[in-house]
Enzyme design. Structure first.
Site, PDB file in Angstrom:
ATOM      1  N   ARG A 119      36.183  48.450  35.816  1.00 33.89           N
ATOM      2  CA  ARG A 119      35.241  48.878  36.985  1.00 33.89           C
ATOM      3  C   ARG A 119      35.436  50.584  36.955  1.00 33.89           C
ATOM      4  NH1 ARG A 119      33.882  42.970  39.163  1.00 33.89           N
ATOM      5  NH2 ARG A 119      32.221  43.385  37.194  1.00 33.89           N
ATOM      6  N   GLN A 124      30.526  51.774  33.361  1.00 30.66           N
ATOM      7  CA  GLN A 124      29.045  50.729  33.959  1.00 30.66           C
ATOM      8  C   GLN A 124      27.992  50.713  33.415  1.00 30.66           C
ATOM      9  OE1 GLN A 124      28.081  53.268  36.957  1.00 30.66           O
ATOM     10  NE2 GLN A 124      29.165  51.319  39.093  1.00 30.66           N
ATOM     11  N   ASP A 127      29.571  47.502  31.058  1.00 32.84           N
ATOM     12  CA  ASP A 127      29.840  46.279  31.865  1.00 32.84           C
ATOM     13  C   ASP A 127      29.185  44.914  31.583  1.00 32.84           C
ATOM     14  OD1 ASP A 127      30.510  44.518  33.705  1.00 32.84           O
ATOM     15  OD2 ASP A 127      30.830  46.224  35.141  1.00 32.84           O
ATOM     16  N   SER A 130      28.756  42.536  34.724  1.00 32.74           N
ATOM     17  CA  SER A 130      27.577  43.543  35.892  1.00 32.74           C
ATOM     18  C   SER A 130      26.494  42.267  34.913  1.00 32.74           C
ATOM     19  CB  SER A 130      27.642  44.212  35.965  1.00 32.74           C
ATOM     20  OG  SER A 130      29.167  44.647  37.003  1.00 32.74           O
ATOM     21  N   TYR A 230      38.595  43.710  41.709  1.00 34.25           N
ATOM     22  CA  TYR A 230      37.968  42.105  41.808  1.00 34.25           C
ATOM     23  C   TYR A 230      39.156  41.965  42.713  1.00 34.25           C
ATOM     24  CZ  TYR A 230      36.919  42.585  37.200  1.00 34.25           C
ATOM     25  OH  TYR A 230      35.838  42.438  36.258  1.00 34.25           O
TER      26      TYR A 230
HETATM   27  P1  NAD Z   1      33.077  37.975  40.848  1.00 34.50           P
HETATM   28  O1  NAD Z   1      32.420  37.689  39.989  1.00 34.50           O
HETATM   29  O2  NAD Z   1      34.873  38.629  40.115  1.00 34.50           O
HETATM   30  O3  NAD Z   1      33.422  37.363  42.730  1.00 34.50           O
HETATM   31  C1  NAD Z   1      32.644  36.425  42.816  1.00 34.50           C
HETATM   32  C2  NAD Z   1      33.017  37.371  44.066  1.00 34.50           C
HETATM   33  O4  NAD Z   1      33.537  36.372  44.987  1.00 34.50           O
HETATM   34  C3  NAD Z   1      33.095  38.730  44.685  1.00 34.50           C
HETATM   35  O5  NAD Z   1      32.792  39.574  45.193  1.00 34.50           O
HETATM   36  C4  NAD Z   1      34.163  38.380  45.494  1.00 34.50           C
HETATM   37  O6  NAD Z   1      35.377  39.511  46.205  1.00 34.50           O
HETATM   38  C5  NAD Z   1      34.024  37.904  46.088  1.00 34.50           C
HETATM   39  N1  NAD Z   1      35.063  36.121  46.360  1.00 34.50           N
HETATM   40  C6  NAD Z   1      36.172  35.669  45.882  1.00 34.50           C
HETATM   41  N2  NAD Z   1      36.894  35.074  46.686  1.00 34.50           N
HETATM   42  C7  NAD Z   1      36.341  34.592  48.019  1.00 34.50           C
HETATM   43  C8  NAD Z   1      36.257  33.866  48.881  1.00 34.50           C
HETATM   44  N3  NAD Z   1      36.960  33.450  49.227  1.00 34.50           N
HETATM   45  N4  NAD Z   1      35.695  33.843  49.583  1.00 34.50           N
HETATM   46  C9  NAD Z   1      34.320  34.728  49.802  1.00 34.50           C
HETATM   47  N5  NAD Z   1      34.080  35.723  48.053  1.00 34.50           N
HETATM   48  C10 NAD Z   1      35.345  35.447  47.580  1.00 34.50           C
HETATM   49  O7  NAD Z   1      33.261  40.031  41.456  1.00 34.50           O
HETATM   50  P2  NAD Z   1      32.365  40.905  40.398  1.00 34.50           P
HETATM   51  O8  NAD Z   1      30.860  40.151  40.879  1.00 34.50           O
HETATM   52  O9  NAD Z   1      32.332  40.830  39.279  1.00 34.50           O
HETATM   53  O10 NAD Z   1      32.468  42.828  41.293  1.00 34.50           O
HETATM   54  C11 NAD Z   1      32.675  42.007  42.085  1.00 34.50           C
HETATM   55  C12 NAD Z   1      33.029  44.193  42.601  1.00 34.50           C
HETATM   56  O11 NAD Z   1      33.525  44.908  41.634  1.00 34.50           O
HETATM   57  C13 NAD Z   1      31.450  44.611  43.386  1.00 34.50           C
HETATM   58  O12 NAD Z   1      32.000  45.237  44.672  1.00 34.50           O
HETATM   59  C14 NAD Z   1      30.755  44.942  42.497  1.00 34.50           C
HETATM   60  O13 NAD Z   1      29.929  45.923  43.309  1.00 34.50           O
HETATM   61  C15 NAD Z   1      32.105  45.959  41.110  1.00 34.50           C
HETATM   62  N6  NAD Z   1      32.038  46.428  40.350  1.00 34.50           N
HETATM   63  C16 NAD Z   1      32.583  47.849  39.828  1.00 34.50           C
HETATM   64  C17 NAD Z   1      31.744  48.061  38.672  1.00 34.50           C
HETATM   65  C18 NAD Z   1      32.173  49.753  38.354  1.00 34.50           C
HETATM   66  O14 NAD Z   1      32.804  50.402  39.228  1.00 34.50           O
HETATM   67  N7  NAD Z   1      31.934  50.003  37.146  1.00 34.50           N
HETATM   68  C19 NAD Z   1      31.295  47.651  38.369  1.00 34.50           C
HETATM   69  C20 NAD Z   1      31.094  46.186  37.929  1.00 34.50           C
HETATM   70  C21 NAD Z   1      31.808  45.355  39.422  1.00 34.50           C
END
Ligand code: NAD
Length: 371
Positions: A119, A124, A127, A130, A230
């Site tokens: 990430r 991006q 991805d 996402s 993550y």
């Molecule tokens: P994910 O699908 O892996 O998980 C979904 C959400 O569940 C996450 O926000 C996680 O923190 C949350 N979670 C896990 N355990 C939990 C609990 N016990 N209670 C409540 N929530 C809980 O997550 P995702 O959608 O893949 O995204 C994770 C992060 O990565 C986000 O902040 C996203 O913006 C970031 N991201 C960054 C990039 C980049 O910089 N290139 C790309 C994609 C996503």
């Protein structure tokens, strides 16, 4: 190079790995593209539209016989038999499925699992998690609204006032943020919870309320930061405190959408049976983590069940229900990824020193590269 676009055969899979838009770009870059007849139909793309973009239409054997295969899902054994050794395969191949990776390695494939991309900013545009989670978060709200027997927005009518629905979003990554934004557009009142502290600001910027579960120890604070964007599994004591707060919020909620995932592990339980029992009759839960075991122990894969008067939707893979846009975005992710492994002379150039290449290449030359 000969690029093949096979039809997806996994049950429920409606997406396709290339669209006329991306095929035009491959053809302009001097590739020959062979699309299996009917590959795009579930995404509303006809063979004629692919042909107009410059692709040839062929059989499964023609498409699988290409040098570079663009897929949505990993090939099954029958499909693998159509692929020649040395073929490069790009798709959402599930980097945690060790058996499948071993089978692809044994078959001599060079396989890239796009979900494993790091990430980082440069990754991006490719991805896939996402792009697909964004769609899934939107569709989760649509499904909930469809099952919910009341209005989402507050309405003042001559026949009286209708209260706005209260929506609780558990896990605010890409899917959760889109779920908040979508529910907001429909006029709901929203609360959300996540373990990662930066999420609070994002939730509030979308006009929702963040449910704060305080961190009582340095260990809790440290684990909550997650790794590589993550989440990590939180300590039991924090989870207990979160569950208590969530229980109270769930009693008020009309719709709960759960999205919480921990990569490579079973999803955390966030809505217990006790909490479901305490919810209002007619309320709706969409468990987006159902394929990873579910955030609610009562959700059932592929089914909508009603327990204690609460409708629990266990539809997996929600992006497939918005097939045309899911394919459009996925195909663009794939196009951007290919820029990393194909040089300007349209030849393969796999640089294993590249951080994204190294993370996504799960097997090559018979060797399993992802431990
Ligand atoms: P994910 O699908 O892996 O998980 C979904 C959400 O569940 C996450 O926000 C996680 O923190 C949350 N979670 C896990 N355990 C939990 C609990 N016990 N209670 C409540 N929530 C809980 O997550 P995702 O959608 O893949 O995204 C994770 C992060 O990565 C986000 O902040 C996203 O913006 C970031 N991201 C960054 C990039 C980049 O910089 N290139 C790309 C994609 C996503």
């Amino acid at each position: 190079m000969k690029i093949g676009i096979p039809a997806e055969t996994r049950p429920g899979e409606t997406r396709v790995a290339a669209t006329p838009e991306t095929i035009k770009k491959y053809v302009a870059a001097k590739h020959q593209v062979i699309v299996q007849s009917g590959a795009g139909i579930a995404s509303s793309i006809t063979d004629e539209a692919y042909q107009a973009a410059g692709a040839q239409i062929g059989s499964a054997a023609d498409a699988f016989g290409a040098d570079l295969l663009l897929k949505v899902r990993a090939p099954n054994a029958e499909e693998r038999a159509l692929i020649k050794s040395g073929t490069v395969l790009v798709g959402m191949l599930n980097p945690f499925d060790a058996d499948n990776i071993a089978a692809m390695a044994a078959h001599g494939l060079s396989a890239f699992a796009l979900e494993a991309a790091p990430r980082i900013t440069r990754a991006q545009s490719m991805d896939v998690l996402s792009s697909q989670a964004n769609i899934a978060g939107y569709k989760a709200v649509m499904l909930a609204a469809n099952t919910y027997q009341r209005f989402m927005p507050m309405l003042m009518t001559a026949a009286g006032t209708v209260k706005a629905a209260r929506v609780l979003i558990m896990g605010v990554g890409v899917a959760g943020l889109q779920a908040i934004a979508t529910a907001k557009r429909l006029g709901a009142v929203i609360e959300a919870s996540d373990v990662r502290p930066p999420v609070k600001e994002q939730v509030e910027s979308l006009g929702a309320k963040f449910i704060d579960v305080p961190f009582l120890t340095d260990e809790e604070k440290e684990i909550a930061q997650g790794t590589g964007g993550y989440a990590r599994a939180m300590p039991a004591d924090w989870m207990r405190r979160q569950a208590e707060l969530v229980h109270e919020r769930a009693k008020q909620a009309d719709i709960i959408i759960t999205t919480a995932l921990i990569p490579g592990r079973k999803a955390p339980i966030l809505i217990s049976e006790e909490t479901v029992k305490a919810m209002k009759p007619g309320s709706v839960i969409v468990d987006m983590a159902v394929e990873q075991g579910g955030n609610c122990p009562l959700s059932e894969l592929d089914k909508t069940v009603t327990k204690y008067g609460v409708h629990i939707i266990g539809e997996p893979n929600l992006a497939t229900l918005v097939a045309a846009d899911a394919s459009a975005l996925y195909a663009r992710n794939v196009l951007d990824f290919l820029k990393l492994i194909i040089d300007k002379d349209a030849a393969l150039a796999i640089n294993r020193e590249d951080e994204i290449v190294a993370a996504t290449l799960v097997c090559s030359g018979g060797e399993i590269l992802r431990k």
